[in-house]
Design a protein around this motif. Structure first.
Motif, PDB file in Angstrom:
ATOM      1  N   PRO A 117       0.840  -1.203   0.000  1.00 30.58           N
ATOM      2  CA  PRO A 117       0.000   0.000   0.000  1.00 30.58           C
ATOM      3  C   PRO A 117       0.874   1.252   0.000  1.00 30.58           C
ATOM      4  N   ILE A 118       0.449   2.253  -0.747  1.00 33.22           N
ATOM      5  CA  ILE A 118       1.190   3.509  -0.839  1.00 33.22           C
ATOM      6  C   ILE A 118       0.209   4.673  -0.803  1.00 33.22           C
ATOM      7  N   THR A 119       0.553   5.703  -0.053  1.00 38.14           N
ATOM      8  CA  THR A 119      -0.285   6.887   0.071  1.00 38.14           C
ATOM      9  C   THR A 119       0.353   8.035  -0.699  1.00 38.14           C
ATOM     10  N   TYR A 120      -0.446   8.646  -1.559  1.00 37.73           N
ATOM     11  CA  TYR A 120      -0.011   9.819  -2.312  1.00 37.73           C
ATOM     12  C   TYR A 120      -0.754  11.042  -1.779  1.00 37.73           C
ATOM     13  N   ASP A 121      -0.040  12.157  -1.635  1.00 40.61           N
ATOM     14  CA  ASP A 121      -0.657  13.346  -1.055  1.00 40.61           C
ATOM     15  C   ASP A 121      -0.177  14.600  -1.805  1.00 40.61           C
ATOM     16  N   ILE A 122      -1.124  15.398  -2.265  1.00 42.37           N
ATOM     17  CA  ILE A 122      -0.823  16.702  -2.848  1.00 42.37           C
ATOM     18  C   ILE A 122      -1.606  17.757  -2.078  1.00 42.37           C
ATOM     19  N   SER A 123      -0.918  18.779  -1.620  1.00 40.08           N
ATOM     20  CA  SER A 123      -1.579  19.844  -0.868  1.00 40.08           C
ATOM     21  C   SER A 123      -1.227  21.198  -1.455  1.00 40.08           C
ATOM     22  N   GLY A 124      -2.184  22.110  -1.348  1.00 38.27           N
ATOM     23  CA  GLY A 124      -1.990  23.456  -1.864  1.00 38.27           C
ATOM     24  C   GLY A 124      -3.103  24.360  -1.383  1.00 38.27           C
ATOM     25  N   VAL A 125      -3.312  25.453  -2.083  1.00 45.37           N
ATOM     26  CA  VAL A 125      -4.349  26.429  -1.737  1.00 45.37           C
ATOM     27  C   VAL A 125      -5.260  26.606  -2.938  1.00 45.37           C
TER      28      VAL A 125
ATOM     29  N   THR B 205      -8.577  13.706 -15.964  1.00 42.29           N
ATOM     30  CA  THR B 205      -8.696  15.156 -15.819  1.00 42.29           C
ATOM     31  C   THR B 205      -8.064  15.519 -14.492  1.00 42.29           C
ATOM     32  N   GLY B 206      -7.004  16.326 -14.545  1.00 45.38           N
ATOM     33  CA  GLY B 206      -6.228  16.616 -13.357  1.00 45.38           C
ATOM     34  C   GLY B 206      -6.990  17.397 -12.300  1.00 45.38           C
ATOM     35  N   ILE B 207      -6.683  17.085 -11.028  1.00 44.35           N
ATOM     36  CA  ILE B 207      -7.220  17.815  -9.884  1.00 44.35           C
ATOM     37  C   ILE B 207      -6.087  18.503  -9.123  1.00 44.35           C
ATOM     38  N   GLY B 208      -4.921  17.883  -9.102  1.00 45.34           N
ATOM     39  CA  GLY B 208      -3.770  18.469  -8.438  1.00 45.34           C
ATOM     40  C   GLY B 208      -2.487  17.961  -9.064  1.00 45.34           C
ATOM     41  N   PHE B 209      -1.424  18.795  -9.044  1.00 54.23           N
ATOM     42  CA  PHE B 209      -0.156  18.349  -9.619  1.00 54.23           C
ATOM     43  C   PHE B 209       1.006  19.100  -8.987  1.00 54.23           C
TER      44      PHE B 209
ATOM     45  N   THR C  53       1.410  29.009 -11.840  1.00 59.62           N
ATOM     46  CA  THR C  53       1.782  30.267 -11.179  1.00 59.62           C
ATOM     47  C   THR C  53       1.712  30.126  -9.665  1.00 59.62           C
ATOM     48  N   THR C  54       1.407  28.929  -9.192  1.00 58.15           N
ATOM     49  CA  THR C  54       1.307  28.667  -7.754  1.00 58.15           C
ATOM     50  C   THR C  54       2.238  27.517  -7.391  1.00 58.15           C
ATOM     51  N   ARG C  55       2.253  27.167  -6.115  1.00 60.28           N
ATOM     52  CA  ARG C  55       3.087  26.073  -5.634  1.00 60.28           C
ATOM     53  C   ARG C  55       2.234  25.063  -4.870  1.00 60.28           C
ATOM     54  N   ALA C  56       2.694  23.831  -4.839  1.00 62.82           N
ATOM     55  CA  ALA C  56       2.005  22.759  -4.117  1.00 62.82           C
ATOM     56  C   ALA C  56       3.055  21.784  -3.596  1.00 62.82           C
ATOM     57  N   THR C  57       2.618  20.889  -2.731  1.00 58.73           N
ATOM     58  CA  THR C  57       3.535  19.925  -2.102  1.00 58.73           C
ATOM     59  C   THR C  57       3.068  18.506  -2.380  1.00 58.73           C
ATOM     60  N   PHE C  58       4.017  17.654  -2.762  1.00 57.05           N
ATOM     61  CA  PHE C  58       3.724  16.242  -3.009  1.00 57.05           C
ATOM     62  C   PHE C  58       4.553  15.379  -2.083  1.00 57.05           C
ATOM     63  N   VAL C  59       3.926  14.337  -1.536  1.00 57.32           N
ATOM     64  CA  VAL C  59       4.646  13.343  -0.740  1.00 57.32           C
ATOM     65  C   VAL C  59       3.999  11.983  -0.980  1.00 57.32           C
ATOM     66  N   ALA C  60       4.812  10.949  -1.081  1.00 58.08           N
ATOM     67  CA  ALA C  60       4.328   9.571  -1.203  1.00 58.08           C
ATOM     68  C   ALA C  60       4.945   8.752  -0.084  1.00 58.08           C
ATOM     69  N   THR C  61       4.128   7.930   0.573  1.00 59.80           N
ATOM     70  CA  THR C  61       4.580   7.170   1.736  1.00 59.80           C
ATOM     71  C   THR C  61       4.164   5.715   1.597  1.00 59.80           C
ATOM     72  N   LEU C  62       5.137   4.811   1.668  1.00 56.57           N
ATOM     73  CA  LEU C  62       4.840   3.385   1.654  1.00 56.57           C
ATOM     74  C   LEU C  62       4.368   2.939   3.035  1.00 56.57           C
ATOM     75  N   ALA C  63       3.391   2.036   3.074  1.00 56.34           N
ATOM     76  CA  ALA C  63       2.917   1.504   4.347  1.00 56.34           C
ATOM     77  C   ALA C  63       4.005   0.653   4.977  1.00 56.34           C
ATOM     78  N   PRO C  64       4.225   0.779   6.298  1.00 58.01           N
ATOM     79  CA  PRO C  64       5.251  -0.050   6.948  1.00 58.01           C
ATOM     80  C   PRO C  64       4.837  -1.510   6.955  1.00 58.01           C
ATOM     81  N   VAL C  65       5.817  -2.406   6.835  1.00 57.35           N
ATOM     82  CA  VAL C  65       5.568  -3.853   6.903  1.00 57.35           C
ATOM     83  C   VAL C  65       6.458  -4.435   7.984  1.00 57.35           C
TER      84      VAL C  65
END
Length: 226
Positions: free
Chosen positions: A26-34, A124-128, A184-196
């Motif tokens: 399992p892997i979690t992808y996260d994009i955050s912005g305004v 259709t993109g929502i965040g990048f 013209t804006t900025r956002a943050t991406f992080v991907a995290t693998l589930a611990p096993v």
């Protein structure tokens, strides 16, 4: 099989089921912005928006001869500051561009809604987020956080000749602007693998459970002696 052994055996099976599989994590992808927009009957303006999705590395698929790597989500939520968290119910996925493409001069990750499910070759993109730090990234490993050029948005929707807005558990979600290239804006991406569990931990647990089974059999045998 005695009662004690029957209750321990499923424990051994359960522990073995947690054995790590390098090809299915399992892997979690996260994009955050305004962003600004509307969800259900609630409008939000210049609010923090976080897209959080969970997929599985076993489902990463090479698209367009390896130009893009896609991974559909098992769960997908959006958290909007001052509003709350909603589950996005439309089939969605991540696209990872490990190298610059026709639309971007740097590698990019895009989270978007699948246009024609179950086919994964159009979204259709929502965040990048676009960044040289994403060079070689194919969506199968943890990475980040990476803050760089990017954003959150969606095309105008649910009007005449337009696609539906994004379906969520709090109602339809729309944004006041679409994603733009170059951003013209900025956002943050992080991907995290589930611990096993570590292999040594599983081995120790398995040995302990096996010892308990053996002990229970010994005690029952002894108790039957005259």
């Amino acid at each position: 099989m005695n009662r004690f052994t029957a209750s321990v055996a499923p424990l051994v099976v359960a522990m073995l089921s947690f054995a790590p599989n390098a090809h299915a994590t399992p892997i979690t992808y996260d994009i955050s912005g305004v962003a600004s927009g509307r969800i259900g009957a609630t409008t939000f303006s210049s609010a923090s928006v976080e897209l959080t999705a969970i997929g599985n590395t076993a489902n990463v698929t090479s698209l367009f001869s390896g130009t893009i790597f896609g991974n559909p989500f098992n769960t997908f939520t959006v958290t909007i500051g001052g509003v709350g968290t909603a589950t996005i119910t439309d089939l969605s996925e991540i696209w990872a561009f490990p190298a610059p493409s026709g639309q971007s001069t740097v590698p990019v990750v895009v989270i978007g809604r699948v246009d024609k499910p179950p086919a994964l070759d159009s979204i259709t993109g929502i965040g990048f987020v676009g960044s040289n730090a994403l060079t070689g990234y194919e969506g199968t490993t943890g990475i980040g956080p990476i803050t760089d050029a990017g954003g959150i948005g969606f095309p105008a929707c649910s009007g005449p000749g337009q696609d539906p807005c994004i379906h969520t558990t709090l109602g339809l979600l729309s944004f006041s602007s679409n994603l733009t290239f170059p951003p013209t804006t900025r956002a943050t991406f992080v991907a995290t693998l589930a611990p096993v569990p570590e292999p040594t931990t599983l081995l120790l647990l398995g040995c302990g459970a096996a010892a308990l089974i053996g002990l229970s059999r010994f005690r029952i045998h002894r108790s039957g002696e005259k």
